[in-house]
Write a protein that holds these residues in place. Structure first.
Motif, PDB file in Angstrom:
ATOM      1  N   PRO A 259      -4.207  -0.651   7.416  1.00 10.54           N
ATOM      2  CA  PRO A 259      -3.677  -1.048   6.103  1.00 10.54           C
ATOM      3  C   PRO A 259      -2.150  -0.974   6.091  1.00 10.54           C
ATOM      4  O   PRO A 259      -1.530  -0.376   6.956  1.00 10.54           O
ATOM      5  N   PHE A 260      -1.536  -1.562   5.058  1.00  8.54           N
ATOM      6  CA  PHE A 260      -0.088  -1.614   4.950  1.00  8.54           C
ATOM      7  C   PHE A 260       0.367  -1.000   3.632  1.00  8.54           C
ATOM      8  O   PHE A 260      -0.405  -0.824   2.699  1.00  8.54           O
ATOM      9  N   ASN A 261       1.661  -0.704   3.560  1.00 13.60           N
ATOM     10  CA  ASN A 261       2.249  -0.248   2.311  1.00 13.60           C
ATOM     11  C   ASN A 261       2.459  -1.437   1.379  1.00 13.60           C
ATOM     12  O   ASN A 261       2.426  -2.595   1.800  1.00 13.60           O
ATOM     13  N   CYS A 262       2.701  -1.128   0.112  1.00 14.70           N
ATOM     14  CA  CYS A 262       2.984  -2.193  -0.840  1.00 14.70           C
ATOM     15  C   CYS A 262       4.274  -2.910  -0.440  1.00 14.70           C
ATOM     16  O   CYS A 262       5.233  -2.276   0.012  1.00 14.70           O
ATOM     17  N   PRO A 263       4.329  -4.224  -0.614  1.00  9.59           N
ATOM     18  CA  PRO A 263       5.569  -4.946  -0.319  1.00  9.59           C
ATOM     19  C   PRO A 263       6.706  -4.419  -1.198  1.00  9.59           C
ATOM     20  O   PRO A 263       6.498  -4.077  -2.366  1.00  9.59           O
ATOM     21  N   LYS A 264       7.893  -4.359  -0.648  1.00 11.42           N
ATOM     22  CA  LYS A 264       9.035  -3.896  -1.416  1.00 11.42           C
ATOM     23  C   LYS A 264       9.440  -4.942  -2.454  1.00 11.42           C
ATOM     24  O   LYS A 264       9.294  -6.143  -2.245  1.00 11.42           O
ATOM     25  N   SER A 309      -1.302  -8.137  -0.533  1.00  7.12           N
ATOM     26  CA  SER A 309      -1.830  -6.856  -1.004  1.00  7.12           C
ATOM     27  C   SER A 309      -1.797  -5.828   0.120  1.00  7.12           C
ATOM     28  O   SER A 309      -1.953  -6.170   1.290  1.00  7.12           O
ATOM     29  N   PRO A 310      -1.584  -4.543  -0.225  1.00  4.71           N
ATOM     30  CA  PRO A 310      -1.631  -3.490   0.808  1.00  4.71           C
ATOM     31  C   PRO A 310      -2.976  -3.415   1.521  1.00  4.71           C
ATOM     32  O   PRO A 310      -3.065  -2.920   2.641  1.00  4.71           O
ATOM     33  N   SER A 311      -4.020  -3.908   0.861  1.00  3.92           N
ATOM     34  CA  SER A 311      -5.358  -3.856   1.468  1.00  3.92           C
ATOM     35  C   SER A 311      -5.554  -4.931   2.531  1.00  3.92           C
ATOM     36  O   SER A 311      -6.521  -4.897   3.282  1.00  3.92           O
ATOM     37  N   ASP A 312      -4.646  -5.891   2.619  1.00  9.48           N
ATOM     38  CA  ASP A 312      -4.746  -6.930   3.644  1.00  9.48           C
ATOM     39  C   ASP A 312      -4.529  -6.304   5.019  1.00  9.48           C
ATOM     40  O   ASP A 312      -3.527  -5.629   5.257  1.00  9.48           O
ATOM     41  N   ARG A 317      -3.282 -10.625   7.765  1.00  5.19           N
ATOM     42  CA  ARG A 317      -1.877 -11.018   7.648  1.00  5.19           C
ATOM     43  C   ARG A 317      -1.475 -11.974   8.761  1.00  5.19           C
ATOM     44  O   ARG A 317      -0.687 -12.895   8.545  1.00  5.19           O
TER      45      ARG A 317
END
Length: 471
Positions: A259-264, A309-312, A317
């Motif tokens: 998972p990733f962090n929220c986009p800035k 989304s962070p869930s992507d 991606r």
């Protein structure tokens, strides 16, 4: 009352019993179409059904592949086979390419990339693309190393498949990629100074064509390791400039499901600004009867990224970026090959490359910076061409408008260089200043705020002697 011994009728079996191995591994239904099932075609895989074809069947599928043959091309290739010589400068290499060892179909693939290279080099337009300028070097290396030639043939077949939509042509690309990967692995096993450029060339060609995250990240990690090994003799390499930009190589996460962090907010704001800029270009094209399909397509792509989304996951991606990677490889060639490329086409291409720079902070682990670095030179070359034209044709309204639209791509290119720690060549800095000087004059203002913090040039005309410094 239902008898206790009665049974509910069995549901009809809907799974494929003889599906290909790829569909079975993915647990999806295979339509069993031979030689390439629909699922493998959709996901750009080489279908395992091809492995069970008899030799005669394989030859017949190659003949049916749409390779855009013409009578002139057929005659030219026959001449190659008979004389061993070609009129294309990119094919005049040493050692000579042994044309007699290639099938007519493979010679057609060589002809395709060589003709594009010759045409664009003649018009000084190859630098508007990511790969065409490198074709002569790839052919030169491929004359000695078959795995490099197979990598290039795969690229050629992929381009023809994109042009024609023919799945059998896609199959040819898959087959050549398979041969290239096998040869590349063998070459890596006996890696030496002498074959290092060949290993790097094949790795680059195959990385551009990778359509799955796993394949791409293996190639990227392998390429990164190759560059590390080449450091002692990097100044002798034919890829010296590329090796110097290793900082743009991604460090992929360990899992495709990471998972990733929220986009800035700043990165999402950059996307919003990109949408605004793209819509200005679209409005201008509509007003001036220009084609808007390509720019509208890019707007829709950017708008779709704003739902990130962070869930992507990493795989998701990577797939999101796949359309942009495809466009960056093939669209510029289509535009530049036009008999008379309109000025608006230069702008549209520049904005496609610019979006590759904009999305980098949103996709740092999956190659956005890598494709961003490949996009820098085309943006700057397009700006250089427009400034050069403007020095000779100062009264053309469309040219002034095109130069005004180039201010945004050049600003984003400068920001990308700063973010990646890449040097800003003096020629590029001067070019950017000239673009902003022109925009300030067009807007009738005394100054303009440059978001990257670099000051524009003094308010002077685009004199020919200044322009010559950026040529």
């Amino acid at each position: 009352m239902t008898s206790p011994t009665s049974q509910t009728p069995r549901r009809k079996h809907t799974k494929s019993r003889n599906g290909c191995e790829t569909c079975k591994r993915r647990h999806i239904r295979c339509d069993e179409t031979s030689p390439q099932c629909n699922n493998c075609t959709k996901y750009k895989h080489r279908c395992p059904y091809q492995d069970v074809l008899e030799n005669g069947q394989r030859e017949s599928t190659l003949i049916k592949a749409n390779l855009l043959w013409t009578s002139e091309i057929e005659a030219e290739i026959r001449s190659w086979q008979q004389t061993g010589r070609s009129s294309f400068p990119s094919l005049c290499v040493f050692p000579a390419i042994p044309f007699e060892n290639f099938s007519p179909e493979d010679l057609r693939l060589i002809h395709h990339v060589a003709s594009i290279s010759s045409e664009l080099c003649t018009s000084d337009s190859s630098n508007f693309t990511i790969w065409v300028g490198q074709v002569p070097l790839f052919l030169e290396i491929g004359a000695t190393y078959s795995f490099v030639m197979n990598s290039l043939l795969a690229l050629s077949a992929s381009h023809l498949a994109w042009l024609t939509g023919c799945p059998l042509t896609s199959n040819m690309a898959f087959e050549h990629r398979g041969l290239a990967l096998k040869g590349l692995h063998e070459a890596i096993g006996s890696f030496l100074r002498e074959n290092s450029d060949a290993v790097l060339a094949a790795s680059l060609l195959l990385s551009w064509q990778a359509t799955e995250w796993r394949d791409w990240t293996r190639l990227m990690h392998g390429t990164s390791s190759i560059i590390d090994a080449m450091q002692p003799w990097k100044n002798e390499s034919q890829f010296e400039d590329f090796i110097a930009e290793k900082s743009t190589f991604p460090t992929a996460p360990p899992s495709p499901d990471t998972p990733f962090n929220c986009p800035k907010h700043a990165d999402l704001d950059a996307l919003r600004l990109a949408s605004v800029q793209l819509r200005e270009v679209e409005a201008y094209l509509k007003e001036n009867m220009g084609g808007t399909e390509a720019i509208t397509q890019l707007i829709n792509f950017v708008e779709g990224l704003r739902t990130l989304s962070p869930s992507d996951t990493t795989t998701q991606r990577f797939d999101m970026l796949d359309p942009l990677r495809t466009w960056l490889l093939w669209l510029p060639v289509m535009y530049v090959q036009q008999t008379q490329m309109p000025l608006s086409a230069f702008v549209v291409l520049a904005y496609y490359y610019t979006i590759a720079l904009i999305v980098e902070p949103l996709f740092p682990e999956i190659g956005a910076a890598y494709f961003g670095s490949l996009s820098l030179n085309p943006i700057e070359e397009i700006a250089r061409r427009l400034v050069s034209l403007n020095a000779c044709q100062t009264s053309q309204v469309d040219l002034h408008t095109a130069l005004n639209f180039m201010a945004y791509p050049m600003d984003m290119a400068c920001k990308f260089r700063i973010r990646m720690g890449l040097a800003l060549p003096e020629r590029v800095a001067l070019l950017r200043q000239l673009i902003y000087t022109h925009r300030v004059r067009a807007m009738g203002r005394e100054h303009v705020v440059i978001t990257s913090g670099l000051a524009p040039a003094a308010m002077s005309s685009l004199s020919l002697d200044v322009v010559q410094k950026i040529m």
